[in-house]
Write a protein that holds these residues in place. Structure first.
Motif, PDB file in Angstrom:
ATOM      1  N   THR A  47      31.421  34.185  42.308  1.00  0.00           N
ATOM      2  CA  THR A  47      32.123  35.104  43.205  1.00  0.00           C
ATOM      3  C   THR A  47      33.324  35.701  42.474  1.00  0.00           C
ATOM      4  O   THR A  47      33.517  35.467  41.278  1.00  0.00           O
ATOM      5  N   HIS A  48      34.150  36.453  43.198  1.00  0.00           N
ATOM      6  CA  HIS A  48      35.289  37.137  42.591  1.00  0.00           C
ATOM      7  C   HIS A  48      36.549  36.902  43.422  1.00  0.00           C
ATOM      8  O   HIS A  48      36.491  36.865  44.653  1.00  0.00           O
ATOM      9  N   LEU A  49      37.669  36.750  42.741  1.00  0.00           N
ATOM     10  CA  LEU A  49      38.945  36.658  43.460  1.00  0.00           C
ATOM     11  C   LEU A  49      39.409  38.046  43.871  1.00  0.00           C
ATOM     12  O   LEU A  49      39.978  38.234  44.942  1.00  0.00           O
ATOM     13  N   PHE A  50      39.171  39.036  43.012  1.00  0.00           N
ATOM     14  CA  PHE A  50      39.510  40.423  43.327  1.00  0.00           C
ATOM     15  C   PHE A  50      38.770  41.332  42.353  1.00  0.00           C
ATOM     16  O   PHE A  50      38.236  40.885  41.335  1.00  0.00           O
ATOM     17  N   TRP A  51      38.773  42.627  42.675  1.00  0.00           N
ATOM     18  CA  TRP A  51      38.072  43.627  41.873  1.00  0.00           C
ATOM     19  C   TRP A  51      39.064  44.631  41.300  1.00  0.00           C
ATOM     20  O   TRP A  51      40.184  44.764  41.797  1.00  0.00           O
ATOM     21  N   ALA A  56      47.116  44.652  44.692  1.00  0.00           N
ATOM     22  CA  ALA A  56      47.555  43.302  44.283  1.00  0.00           C
ATOM     23  C   ALA A  56      48.557  42.762  45.299  1.00  0.00           C
ATOM     24  O   ALA A  56      49.770  42.826  45.104  1.00  0.00           O
ATOM     25  N   GLU A  57      48.029  42.224  46.399  1.00  0.00           N
ATOM     26  CA  GLU A  57      48.864  41.690  47.476  1.00  0.00           C
ATOM     27  C   GLU A  57      49.036  40.177  47.397  1.00  0.00           C
ATOM     28  O   GLU A  57      49.849  39.612  48.120  1.00  0.00           O
ATOM     29  N   LYS A  58      48.269  39.531  46.518  1.00  0.00           N
ATOM     30  CA  LYS A  58      48.300  38.073  46.419  1.00  0.00           C
ATOM     31  C   LYS A  58      48.308  37.652  44.955  1.00  0.00           C
ATOM     32  O   LYS A  58      47.939  38.431  44.064  1.00  0.00           O
ATOM     33  N   MET A  59      48.712  36.414  44.714  1.00  0.00           N
ATOM     34  CA  MET A  59      48.556  35.791  43.411  1.00  0.00           C
ATOM     35  C   MET A  59      47.738  34.520  43.606  1.00  0.00           C
ATOM     36  O   MET A  59      47.663  33.975  44.717  1.00  0.00           O
ATOM     37  N   TYR A  60      47.115  34.061  42.521  1.00  0.00           N
ATOM     38  CA  TYR A  60      46.183  32.945  42.617  1.00  0.00           C
ATOM     39  C   TYR A  60      46.520  31.888  41.563  1.00  0.00           C
ATOM     40  O   TYR A  60      46.526  32.178  40.371  1.00  0.00           O
ATOM     41  N   TYR A  61      46.773  30.677  42.039  1.00  0.00           N
ATOM     42  CA  TYR A  61      47.108  29.555  41.157  1.00  0.00           C
ATOM     43  C   TYR A  61      45.877  28.654  41.048  1.00  0.00           C
ATOM     44  O   TYR A  61      45.331  28.207  42.068  1.00  0.00           O
ATOM     45  N   ILE A  62      45.429  28.403  39.821  1.00  0.00           N
ATOM     46  CA  ILE A  62      44.222  27.596  39.626  1.00  0.00           C
ATOM     47  C   ILE A  62      44.581  26.113  39.616  1.00  0.00           C
ATOM     48  O   ILE A  62      45.317  25.638  38.753  1.00  0.00           O
ATOM     49  N   ILE A  63      44.056  25.390  40.597  1.00  0.00           N
ATOM     50  CA  ILE A  63      44.241  23.934  40.683  1.00  0.00           C
ATOM     51  C   ILE A  63      43.175  23.224  39.847  1.00  0.00           C
ATOM     52  O   ILE A  63      43.445  22.262  39.144  1.00  0.00           O
ATOM     53  N   SER A  64      41.957  23.732  39.904  1.00  0.00           N
ATOM     54  CA  SER A  64      40.866  23.235  39.056  1.00  0.00           C
ATOM     55  C   SER A  64      39.820  24.334  38.953  1.00  0.00           C
ATOM     56  O   SER A  64      39.741  25.218  39.815  1.00  0.00           O
ATOM     57  N   GLY A  65      39.019  24.280  37.882  1.00  0.00           N
ATOM     58  CA  GLY A  65      37.987  25.283  37.702  1.00  0.00           C
ATOM     59  C   GLY A  65      38.332  26.278  36.603  1.00  0.00           C
ATOM     60  O   GLY A  65      39.257  26.072  35.818  1.00  0.00           O
ATOM     61  N   ARG A  66      37.590  27.385  36.588  1.00  0.00           N
ATOM     62  CA  ARG A  66      37.763  28.373  35.516  1.00  0.00           C
ATOM     63  C   ARG A  66      37.487  29.778  36.042  1.00  0.00           C
ATOM     64  O   ARG A  66      36.525  30.001  36.779  1.00  0.00           O
ATOM     65  N   VAL A  67      38.341  30.720  35.654  1.00  0.00           N
ATOM     66  CA  VAL A  67      38.209  32.117  36.061  1.00  0.00           C
ATOM     67  C   VAL A  67      38.338  32.991  34.820  1.00  0.00           C
ATOM     68  O   VAL A  67      39.224  32.776  33.992  1.00  0.00           O
ATOM     69  N   LYS A  68      37.452  33.974  34.694  1.00  0.00           N
ATOM     70  CA  LYS A  68      37.521  34.920  33.582  1.00  0.00           C
ATOM     71  C   LYS A  68      38.026  36.262  34.093  1.00  0.00           C
ATOM     72  O   LYS A  68      37.550  36.776  35.110  1.00  0.00           O
ATOM     73  N   LEU A  69      38.998  36.818  33.377  1.00  0.00           N
ATOM     74  CA  LEU A  69      39.516  38.141  33.705  1.00  0.00           C
ATOM     75  C   LEU A  69      38.816  39.165  32.822  1.00  0.00           C
ATOM     76  O   LEU A  69      38.849  39.062  31.595  1.00  0.00           O
ATOM     77  N   ARG A  70      38.199  40.157  33.462  1.00  0.00           N
ATOM     78  CA  ARG A  70      37.431  41.155  32.732  1.00  0.00           C
ATOM     79  C   ARG A  70      37.845  42.557  33.160  1.00  0.00           C
ATOM     80  O   ARG A  70      38.270  42.778  34.296  1.00  0.00           O
ATOM     81  N   ALA A  71      37.705  43.497  32.235  1.00  0.00           N
ATOM     82  CA  ALA A  71      37.951  44.907  32.526  1.00  0.00           C
ATOM     83  C   ALA A  71      36.803  45.725  31.947  1.00  0.00           C
ATOM     84  O   ALA A  71      36.151  45.310  30.985  1.00  0.00           O
ATOM     85  N   SER A  72      36.567  46.878  32.530  1.00  0.00           N
ATOM     86  CA  SER A  72      35.494  47.753  32.064  1.00  0.00           C
ATOM     87  C   SER A  72      36.062  49.103  31.665  1.00  0.00           C
ATOM     88  O   SER A  72      36.975  49.621  32.323  1.00  0.00           O
ATOM     89  N   TYR A 104      41.796  45.202  36.420  1.00  0.00           N
ATOM     90  CA  TYR A 104      40.807  44.255  35.918  1.00  0.00           C
ATOM     91  C   TYR A 104      40.280  43.462  37.099  1.00  0.00           C
ATOM     92  O   TYR A 104      40.796  43.576  38.215  1.00  0.00           O
ATOM     93  N   ARG A 105      39.247  42.683  36.870  1.00  0.00           N
ATOM     94  CA  ARG A 105      38.683  41.859  37.942  1.00  0.00           C
ATOM     95  C   ARG A 105      38.741  40.385  37.534  1.00  0.00           C
ATOM     96  O   ARG A 105      38.880  40.061  36.353  1.00  0.00           O
ATOM     97  N   ALA A 106      38.626  39.505  38.518  1.00  0.00           N
ATOM     98  CA  ALA A 106      38.668  38.063  38.270  1.00  0.00           C
ATOM     99  C   ALA A 106      37.350  37.440  38.691  1.00  0.00           C
ATOM    100  O   ALA A 106      37.050  37.335  39.890  1.00  0.00           O
TER     101      ALA A 106
END
Length: 243
Positions: A47-51, A56-72, A104-106
């Motif tokens: 899934t995605h945190l944002f596109w 950008a109304e929120k910020m996201y703190y990673i407690i566990s897991g992995r997220v890749k930031l990508r741009a096109s 970018y997207r997450a």
């Protein structure tokens, strides 16, 4: 192969280095204040945190897991900007009046537990506690420096230099000391590495194979071991990079 990895992992702890984790910039007291305004959520892999283009109304703190930031790019080429793991804070902060949109997207890479921070709650913390504001802005300054370094690599280094620089930077966040070198504890495909530097999987494969023949790197169970770090620095310098 599995036994070799086990031996490498049991050697010495992770290399000491300041990375993008906000935990290293906030005091324990301020980190607790920060965590108190989070709303905890479980996010499924794929899934995605944002596109891109989303406000950008929120910020996201990673407690566990992995997220890749990508741009096109406009031509549809995909770039891997960063890999975020435990302790990382994702999002954009534009001060107290500016409205921002993500460029970018997450992408959620695996089952991830995150703390969601609404911008209005964060701004209240910044207004209320001056020492929290100073530490938070120090983190923002550091992340901007990291992004500037990545942009420099992309614009001014050739592909060989950019790949060498990328591996060096990955040792600061994923490096594990071992007897003969440094193991990158994260699994990365050649496509991932290519997306980091804006080139193809095939180009990365050719570069890595050449470095294997020189004894610079080796692969074990989809992980890279760097044997000659000084050689990677030399490649960066020959390409015009300063590290």
């Amino acid at each position: 192969m599995a036994m070799i990895i086990q031996e490498l992992n049991n050697e010495v702890p992770h290399i000491e280095s300041v990375n993008e984790s906000i935990d290293q910039f906030l005091s324990e007291e301020n980190l607790n204040k920060f965590k108190s305004i989070m709303r905890i959520r479980q996010v499924a892999a794929g899934t995605h945190l944002f596109w891109e283009g989303e406000e950008a109304e929120k910020m996201y703190y990673i407690i566990s897991g992995r997220v890749k930031l990508r741009a096109s790019s406009e031509r549809g080429k995909d770039f891997l900007l960063s890999i975020k793991e435990k302790g990382s804070l994702i999002g954009e902060f534009g001060g107290f009046t500016e409205k921002l949109y993500y460029n970018y997207r997450a992408d959620v890479e695996e089952q991830t537990e995150i703390g969601i921070i609404h911008m209005s709650d964060l701004k209240k913390l910044l207004y209320q506690f001056g020492n929290f504001a100073v530490e938070f802005m120090s983190w923002i300054g550091w992340t901007q420096r990291i992004m500037q370094n990545k942009l420099y690599d992309f614009l001014f280094l050739d592909k060989q230099g950019a790949l060498a620089s990328t591996l060096i930077k990955l040792t600061t966040t994923h490096g594990v000391k071992c007897k003969d070198g440094i193991l990158l504890s994260i699994e990365l495909t050649n496509k991932d590495l290519g997306d980091f530097i804006g080139t193809t999987r095939e180009s990365v494969n050719r570069l890595l194979n050449g470095w294997k023949r020189e004894g610079i790197v080796e692969m074990y169970d989809h992980k890279i071991v760097i044997y000659r770090m000084n050689r990677l620095y030399e490649i960066c310098e020959y390409s015009g990079g300063v590290h």
